[in-house]
Enzyme design. Structure first.
Site, PDB file in Angstrom:
ATOM      1  N   SER A 296       0.852  -1.192   0.000  1.00  0.00           N
ATOM      2  CA  SER A 296       0.000   0.000   0.000  1.00  0.00           C
ATOM      3  C   SER A 296       0.881   1.232   0.000  1.00  0.00           C
ATOM      4  O   SER A 296       1.650   1.459   0.945  1.00  0.00           O
ATOM      5  CB  SER A 296      -0.890   0.020   1.238  1.00  0.00           C
ATOM      6  OG  SER A 296      -1.409   1.321   1.415  1.00  0.00           O
TER       7      SER A 296
ATOM      8  N   HIS B  35      -1.318  -1.416  -4.111  1.00  0.00           N
ATOM      9  CA  HIS B  35      -2.581  -1.115  -3.430  1.00  0.00           C
ATOM     10  C   HIS B  35      -2.671   0.390  -3.162  1.00  0.00           C
ATOM     11  O   HIS B  35      -1.747   0.982  -2.609  1.00  0.00           O
ATOM     12  CB  HIS B  35      -2.624  -1.898  -2.121  1.00  0.00           C
ATOM     13  CG  HIS B  35      -3.926  -1.839  -1.385  1.00  0.00           C
ATOM     14  ND1 HIS B  35      -4.998  -2.629  -1.703  1.00  0.00           N
ATOM     15  CD2 HIS B  35      -4.323  -1.080  -0.334  1.00  0.00           C
ATOM     16  CE1 HIS B  35      -6.003  -2.376  -0.879  1.00  0.00           C
ATOM     17  NE2 HIS B  35      -5.627  -1.424  -0.040  1.00  0.00           N
TER      18      HIS B  35
ATOM     19  N   ASP C 189      -4.829   3.268  -1.331  1.00  0.00           N
ATOM     20  CA  ASP C 189      -5.844   3.530  -0.306  1.00  0.00           C
ATOM     21  C   ASP C 189      -6.414   4.926  -0.466  1.00  0.00           C
ATOM     22  O   ASP C 189      -5.748   5.924  -0.194  1.00  0.00           O
ATOM     23  CB  ASP C 189      -5.224   3.362   1.090  1.00  0.00           C
ATOM     24  CG  ASP C 189      -5.101   1.902   1.482  1.00  0.00           C
ATOM     25  OD1 ASP C 189      -6.097   1.167   1.330  1.00  0.00           O
ATOM     26  OD2 ASP C 189      -4.009   1.485   1.931  1.00  0.00           O
TER      27      ASP C 189
ATOM     28  N   MET D 196      -9.016   7.654   0.719  1.00  0.00           N
ATOM     29  CA  MET D 196      -9.834   8.036   1.887  1.00  0.00           C
ATOM     30  C   MET D 196     -10.366   9.444   1.686  1.00  0.00           C
ATOM     31  O   MET D 196      -9.673  10.314   1.149  1.00  0.00           O
ATOM     32  CB  MET D 196      -8.962   8.010   3.154  1.00  0.00           C
ATOM     33  CG  MET D 196      -8.248   6.694   3.387  1.00  0.00           C
ATOM     34  SD  MET D 196      -7.310   6.721   4.924  1.00  0.00           S
ATOM     35  CE  MET D 196      -6.480   5.129   4.836  1.00  0.00           C
TER      36      MET D 196
ATOM     37  N   HIS E 255      -8.596   0.738  -3.391  1.00  0.00           N
ATOM     38  CA  HIS E 255      -9.489   0.511  -2.253  1.00  0.00           C
ATOM     39  C   HIS E 255     -10.166   1.837  -1.901  1.00  0.00           C
ATOM     40  O   HIS E 255      -9.516   2.757  -1.417  1.00  0.00           O
ATOM     41  CB  HIS E 255      -8.611  -0.035  -1.103  1.00  0.00           C
ATOM     42  CG  HIS E 255      -9.319  -0.218   0.193  1.00  0.00           C
ATOM     43  ND1 HIS E 255      -8.631  -0.454   1.364  1.00  0.00           N
ATOM     44  CD2 HIS E 255     -10.631  -0.191   0.521  1.00  0.00           C
ATOM     45  CE1 HIS E 255      -9.499  -0.575   2.352  1.00  0.00           C
ATOM     46  NE2 HIS E 255     -10.702  -0.412   1.881  1.00  0.00           N
TER      47      HIS E 255
ATOM     48  N   MET F   4     -12.198   3.976   0.248  1.00  0.00           N
ATOM     49  CA  MET F   4     -12.783   4.229   1.569  1.00  0.00           C
ATOM     50  C   MET F   4     -13.458   5.590   1.517  1.00  0.00           C
ATOM     51  O   MET F   4     -13.027   6.556   2.152  1.00  0.00           O
ATOM     52  CB  MET F   4     -11.685   4.199   2.637  1.00  0.00           C
ATOM     53  CG  MET F   4     -11.184   2.792   2.918  1.00  0.00           C
ATOM     54  SD  MET F   4      -9.679   2.786   3.889  1.00  0.00           S
ATOM     55  CE  MET F   4      -8.467   2.857   2.584  1.00  0.00           C
TER      56      MET F   4
ATOM     57  N   MET G 174     -11.032  -6.134   6.343  1.00  0.00           N
ATOM     58  CA  MET G 174     -10.168  -5.164   7.033  1.00  0.00           C
ATOM     59  C   MET G 174      -9.699  -5.771   8.349  1.00  0.00           C
ATOM     60  O   MET G 174     -10.505  -6.257   9.143  1.00  0.00           O
ATOM     61  CB  MET G 174     -10.937  -3.870   7.340  1.00  0.00           C
ATOM     62  CG  MET G 174     -11.232  -2.985   6.149  1.00  0.00           C
ATOM     63  SD  MET G 174      -9.787  -2.518   5.158  1.00  0.00           S
ATOM     64  CE  MET G 174      -8.745  -1.692   6.365  1.00  0.00           C
TER      65      MET G 174
ATOM     66  N   ASP H  59      -6.128  -6.483   4.914  1.00  0.00           N
ATOM     67  CA  ASP H  59      -5.548  -5.140   4.854  1.00  0.00           C
ATOM     68  C   ASP H  59      -5.531  -4.552   6.253  1.00  0.00           C
ATOM     69  O   ASP H  59      -6.581  -4.411   6.874  1.00  0.00           O
ATOM     70  CB  ASP H  59      -6.419  -4.283   3.907  1.00  0.00           C
ATOM     71  CG  ASP H  59      -5.871  -2.880   3.671  1.00  0.00           C
ATOM     72  OD1 ASP H  59      -4.820  -2.533   4.233  1.00  0.00           O
ATOM     73  OD2 ASP H  59      -6.530  -2.134   2.906  1.00  0.00           O
TER      74      ASP H  59
HETATM   75 ZN    ZN Z   1      -6.473  -0.649   1.684  1.00  0.00          ZN
END
Ligand code: ZN
Length: 226
Positions: A10, A35, A37, A39, A68, A70, A139, A177
């Site tokens: 990540s 990966h 992330d 957010m 991913h 979020m 998660m 993760d």
């Molecule tokens: Zn992630």
């Protein structure tokens, strides 16, 4: 060559002042996916990166980009991330009232469709969409809180998802993760996980990123030769 077990660094923990170099180092060290992330400061407290960074990663590497999301209302951004070069888009059960539709929309954009559960969400929430998922992510920390603690119930939750995937003959990746390191990765593998996101264990390894990836790969291999 495709590895049976995927290591997905990540970039959240990468040094962004030299992101290109960090990603190339991961690739050379045998990382399988990158990966990303994402957010939004709403669904999770932190705020990170958007499609622009995915586009940047796409220019640097040919590795699959495992994105991913979020974020609230992820359906608004699927196309932007797909266009930016995402290979897979993973959405949270908690953010998708139309999860069945959202997973179909991801596929129609030409991406692998992933679905993810927070530690507090029952595994059963996946039941009606499991057959659509190319990837299920469990998660193992509460996302978006810096320094979040590894949730030890995750082993049992991964095992439960594995059982459900096997029951319908699904070949979806089962990814974990959060807080994954050489100490817990083999137990995660034994619980049924096949893809492992790691941030700190890779990018903050005292001997560097390449050694961090090798340490994870060795730890998975040790299990296989038992
Ligand atoms: Zn992630």
């Amino acid at each position: 060559m495709t590895n049976k077990y995927v290591i997905a660094p990540s970039i959240l923990s990468a040094d962004f002042s030299r992101l290109g170099e960090e990603i190339r180092t991961c690739e050379a060290a045998g990382a399988d996916w990158i990966h990303v992330d994402v957010m939004d400061g709403h669904f999770v407290p932190n705020l990170t990166m958007g499609p622009f960074i995915v586009e940047h990663c796409r220019r640097i590497t040919n590795l699959p980009l495992d994105v991913h999301l979020m974020i609230e209302k992820p359906e608004r951004y699927l196309e932007a991330f797909a266009k930016a070069g995402a290979s897979g888009l993973t959405v949270h059960v908690e953010t998708c009232p139309h999860l069945h539709q959202t997973l179909q929309d991801i596929k129609s954009l030409g991406c692998k469709a992933g679905v993810v559960l927070n530690p507090g969400t029952p595994v059963g929430a996946l039941e009606s969409v499991l057959h659509l998922a190319d990837l299920v992510l469990v998660m193992s920390v509460n996302p978006g809180y810096s320094g979040g603690k590894f949730v030890s119930e995750s082993f049992a939750r991964v095992a439960e998802v594995r059982k459900r995937l096997d029951a319908i003959g699904s070949s979806a990746w089962l990814e974990v993760d959060g807080g994954i390191n050489p100490e817990n990765i083999s137990r995660m593998r034994d619980s049924g996980a096949t893809a492992f996101v790691a941030a700190t264990a890779v990018f903050k390894h005292p001997q560097g990123t390449a050694v961090g990836i090798k340490a994870l790969r060795d730890a998975i291999a040790r299990v296989e030769t038992r």
